[in-house]
Design a protein around this motif. Sequence first.
Motif: not given
Length: 174
Positions: A80, A82-85, A131-132, A135, A138, A144, A146
């Motif tokens: 999560a 290092t990659e987008e969703k 903010s991290e 993230r 899925r 999703d 976080n």
Amino acid sequence: MEDLKYPIGKFQQDPAVTAEKRLQWIQSVSELPAQLRQAVENLSDEQLDTPYRPEGWTVRQVVHHVADSHINAYVRYRLALTEEKPTIKTYDQAAWAELADARSAPIDPSLAIISAAHERWTLLLRSLSESEFARPFRYPEEGDINLDVTLQMYVWHGKHHLAHITGLRERNGW
């Protein structure tokens, strides 16, 4: 039976996340390996092979399950971050618990995995910004989730299985 299955109750997400609560949850992640090690200290093989409830896993299977589950959680965090969703790979925990290593292997390797994974995971958690923690990754079935919610889930998960073991010890006078 429900009390034996969910000795601390079912997971309930805390929607009001604060920095203070997050620090407490991270501390729980840090403390679980020692608590788990203490919970299984001096148990015989016969005791380790005792189910914590009728039709439940044995103490041995629980320890191996926590190792399996928490190393997956640590990897999910890294994905999560290092990659987008990313869509994470799920696994059949019940089937994993029936594999030969989970049914009969000594618990020391899994306790070592838990200790090492939690040490790394705690270092990672303490480094994250707000903010991290927001993230997501899925889940194929659930959508999703976080990293804040995931942290809460795994704190509950550790305490849940710890209570299975300590409750069994208490009930059996071990």
